[in-house]
Design a protein around this motif. Structure first.
Motif, PDB file in Angstrom:
ATOM      1  N   SER A 171      39.648  58.020  41.542  1.00  0.00           N
ATOM      2  CA  SER A 171      39.214  57.702  40.184  1.00  0.00           C
ATOM      3  C   SER A 171      38.025  58.566  39.810  1.00  0.00           C
ATOM      4  CB  SER A 171      38.821  56.224  40.088  1.00  0.00           C
ATOM      5  OG  SER A 171      38.213  55.968  38.840  1.00  0.00           O
ATOM      6  N   ASN A 172      37.966  58.945  38.545  1.00  0.00           N
ATOM      7  CA  ASN A 172      36.817  59.702  38.040  1.00  0.00           C
ATOM      8  C   ASN A 172      35.724  58.800  37.507  1.00  0.00           C
ATOM      9  OD1 ASN A 172      37.952  62.260  38.572  1.00  0.00           O
ATOM     10  ND2 ASN A 172      39.189  62.137  36.695  1.00  0.00           N
ATOM     11  N   GLN A 173      35.945  57.492  37.551  1.00  0.00           N
ATOM     12  CA  GLN A 173      34.951  56.565  37.030  1.00  0.00           C
ATOM     13  C   GLN A 173      33.652  56.709  37.810  1.00  0.00           C
ATOM     14  OE1 GLN A 173      36.275  52.551  36.520  1.00  0.00           O
ATOM     15  NE2 GLN A 173      34.239  51.682  36.698  1.00  0.00           N
ATOM     16  N   THR A 174      32.539  56.804  37.090  1.00  0.00           N
ATOM     17  CA  THR A 174      31.228  56.943  37.713  1.00  0.00           C
ATOM     18  C   THR A 174      30.438  55.671  37.502  1.00  0.00           C
ATOM     19  OG1 THR A 174      31.224  59.325  37.346  1.00  0.00           O
ATOM     20  CG2 THR A 174      29.102  58.291  37.781  1.00  0.00           C
ATOM     21  N   THR A 187      44.949  46.178  41.562  1.00  0.00           N
ATOM     22  CA  THR A 187      45.562  45.232  40.635  1.00  0.00           C
ATOM     23  C   THR A 187      44.944  43.858  40.833  1.00  0.00           C
ATOM     24  OG1 THR A 187      47.334  44.741  42.216  1.00  0.00           O
ATOM     25  CG2 THR A 187      47.748  46.478  40.592  1.00  0.00           C
ATOM     26  N   ILE A 188      45.028  43.040  39.798  1.00  0.00           N
ATOM     27  CA  ILE A 188      44.532  41.670  39.845  1.00  0.00           C
ATOM     28  C   ILE A 188      45.737  40.724  39.855  1.00  0.00           C
ATOM     29  CG2 ILE A 188      43.158  39.903  38.685  1.00  0.00           C
ATOM     30  CD1 ILE A 188      41.464  42.193  39.641  1.00  0.00           C
ATOM     31  N   ASP A 212      38.876  39.442  36.433  1.00  0.00           N
ATOM     32  CA  ASP A 212      38.998  40.804  35.923  1.00  0.00           C
ATOM     33  C   ASP A 212      37.793  41.654  36.290  1.00  0.00           C
ATOM     34  OD1 ASP A 212      41.457  40.264  34.827  1.00  0.00           O
ATOM     35  OD2 ASP A 212      40.702  39.921  32.793  1.00  0.00           O
ATOM     36  N   SER A 213      36.639  41.013  36.491  1.00  0.00           N
ATOM     37  CA  SER A 213      35.435  41.761  36.858  1.00  0.00           C
ATOM     38  C   SER A 213      35.533  42.382  38.249  1.00  0.00           C
ATOM     39  CB  SER A 213      34.194  40.865  36.764  1.00  0.00           C
ATOM     40  OG  SER A 213      34.313  39.740  37.613  1.00  0.00           O
ATOM     41  N   ASP A 214      36.503  41.955  39.063  1.00  0.00           N
ATOM     42  CA  ASP A 214      36.712  42.631  40.345  1.00  0.00           C
ATOM     43  C   ASP A 214      36.978  44.118  40.125  1.00  0.00           C
ATOM     44  OD1 ASP A 214      36.646  39.989  41.236  1.00  0.00           O
ATOM     45  OD2 ASP A 214      38.115  40.376  42.805  1.00  0.00           O
ATOM     46  N   GLU A 215      37.787  44.420  39.108  1.00  0.00           N
ATOM     47  CA  GLU A 215      38.122  45.816  38.837  1.00  0.00           C
ATOM     48  C   GLU A 215      37.126  46.495  37.893  1.00  0.00           C
ATOM     49  OE1 GLU A 215      40.380  48.027  39.996  1.00  0.00           O
ATOM     50  OE2 GLU A 215      40.801  46.518  41.522  1.00  0.00           O
ATOM     51  N   SER A 216      36.511  45.724  36.994  1.00  0.00           N
ATOM     52  CA  SER A 216      35.591  46.342  36.041  1.00  0.00           C
ATOM     53  C   SER A 216      34.190  46.555  36.625  1.00  0.00           C
ATOM     54  CB  SER A 216      35.482  45.488  34.773  1.00  0.00           C
ATOM     55  OG  SER A 216      34.912  44.215  35.068  1.00  0.00           O
ATOM     56  N   GLU A 217      33.825  45.759  37.637  1.00  0.00           N
ATOM     57  CA  GLU A 217      32.463  45.837  38.176  1.00  0.00           C
ATOM     58  C   GLU A 217      32.418  45.900  39.701  1.00  0.00           C
ATOM     59  OE1 GLU A 217      28.449  45.787  39.037  1.00  0.00           O
ATOM     60  OE2 GLU A 217      29.464  46.325  37.167  1.00  0.00           O
ATOM     61  N   PHE A 218      32.977  44.918  40.383  1.00  0.00           N
ATOM     62  CA  PHE A 218      32.648  44.747  41.794  1.00  0.00           C
ATOM     63  C   PHE A 218      33.271  45.803  42.705  1.00  0.00           C
ATOM     64  CE2 PHE A 218      32.256  40.342  40.045  1.00  0.00           C
ATOM     65  CZ  PHE A 218      30.872  40.385  39.963  1.00  0.00           C
ATOM     66  N   ARG A 219      34.507  46.177  42.485  1.00  0.00           N
ATOM     67  CA  ARG A 219      35.087  47.228  43.323  1.00  0.00           C
ATOM     68  C   ARG A 219      34.493  48.597  43.011  1.00  0.00           C
ATOM     69  NH1 ARG A 219      41.125  44.557  42.936  1.00  0.00           N
ATOM     70  NH2 ARG A 219      40.671  42.762  44.278  1.00  0.00           N
TER      71      ARG A 219
END
Length: 306
Positions: free
Chosen positions: A2-5, A199-200, A177-184
């Motif tokens: 992923s390119n997410q920073t 995936t959730i 949903d915050s598992d993918e948006s924040e915690f991971r």
């Protein structure tokens, strides 16, 4: 890849003290452990014994008492049932579901089982709706000897005198949903790794201990919960959160090797619950109820084994 920073740290470099300090400064207090947890425990004192098994000094944020609820008239001749919640503080139904079980259902086991319920293992994280403790460590990877996480170490110390006497342990969790948006993403950044999107699961599922899977125990819990909310289907590849589905709504982890709370005892019957409060098919109240129903089903199954 992923390119997410993530907004803290340098990609590819694990966090040091400065990054962890910055992370903690970004965690505001969003709700009240005293008002939402301690007050409910206080209301149970006329029916159950309440024990403070430790406290967390989270200066400058304050000191948090760690409380456990025990059956009144504890009898060492009876089987002991352990319920834990809030190992990850953001997982609301783990905490509130444990409290709902005590309020609504626990009295039915008087004279049949000893109950030990720890509703909120991680109160600092509960207030901040976060997965980690103040040191950016995950309590649910640190249930091991000489744990660096005080939340985990305190619970292990509480359980040590009961070694060999706990028949069942159910650890209450949820996935949001915050598992993918924040915690991971935060986990990947903290460890200097690339974030790999996942995936959730939509629904309730269980994580059994691969060392003692007890499939009939897992099925009995899912059968009871299915009357309250839906069981999560497998992904197209036959997995849930990347782990092979061994039965409908059941995956397995090596809980002790991973330092998970479910590996903290040598109980025969062990499981970790997961619900999904962000599902369009479930409400927060249903998730709390699902947790309480799961506890009741787990105890009933264990007692039926004699």
């Amino acid at each position: 890849m992923s390119n997410q920073t993530y907004p803290i740290g340098t990609p590819g470099q694990p966090w040091d003290v400065a990054e962890k300090t910055e992370w903690r400064a970004r965690q505001p207090r969003l709700r009240s452990h005293a008002g939402e947890v301690l007050a409910k425990i206080d209301a149970l004192r006329d029916r159950f014994d309440v024990e403070q098994y430790g406290e967390l000094d989270c200066a400058p944020d304050g000191i948090y008492p760690l409380l456990a609820i025990r059956s009144r008239d504890w009898d060492d001749a009876l089987p002991t049932m352990l319920v834990t919640g809030g190992v990850h503080g953001y997982e609301t139904s783990g905490v509130q579901g444990a409290l709902l079980f005590v309020e609504r259902d626990a009295a039915r086991y008087a004279g049949r089982a000893n109950l030990l319920v720890v509703p909120c293992v991680s109160p600092w994280a509960y207030e901040r709706i976060n997965r980690w403790n103040p040191d950016a460590l995950d309590p649910n990877r640190n249930f091991k000897a000489d744990s660096p996480v005080p939340e985990s170490a305190a619970l292990l110390a509480l359980l040590q005198p009961l070694a060999g006497r706990i028949a069942m342990h159910i650890d209450l969790h949820e996935t949001t949903d915050s598992d993918e948006s924040e915690f991971r993403p935060a986990l990947a950044a903290r460890d200097g790794k690339d974030y790999e999107p996942g995936t959730i699961p939509d629904g309730f599922y269980l994580c059994a201990d691969s060392a003692r899977p007890e499939p009939a125990f897992q099925q009995a819990i899912n059968d009871a919960v299915a009357k309250v909310t839906h069981i999560a289907p497998a992904d197209p590849d036959g997995t849930i959160i990347g782990s092979k589905v061994v039965a409908p709504g059941v995956i397995e982890y090596d809980c002790r090797a991973l330092g998970l709370c479910a590996g903290a005892t040598d109980a025969r019957f062990v499981t970790t619950t997961e619900v999904y409060p962000d599902s369009p098919r479930a409400t927060p109240a249903q998730c709390n109820d699902a947790q309480a129903v799961a506890v009741r089903a787990a105890i009933d199954f264990t007692l039926a084994q004699g």
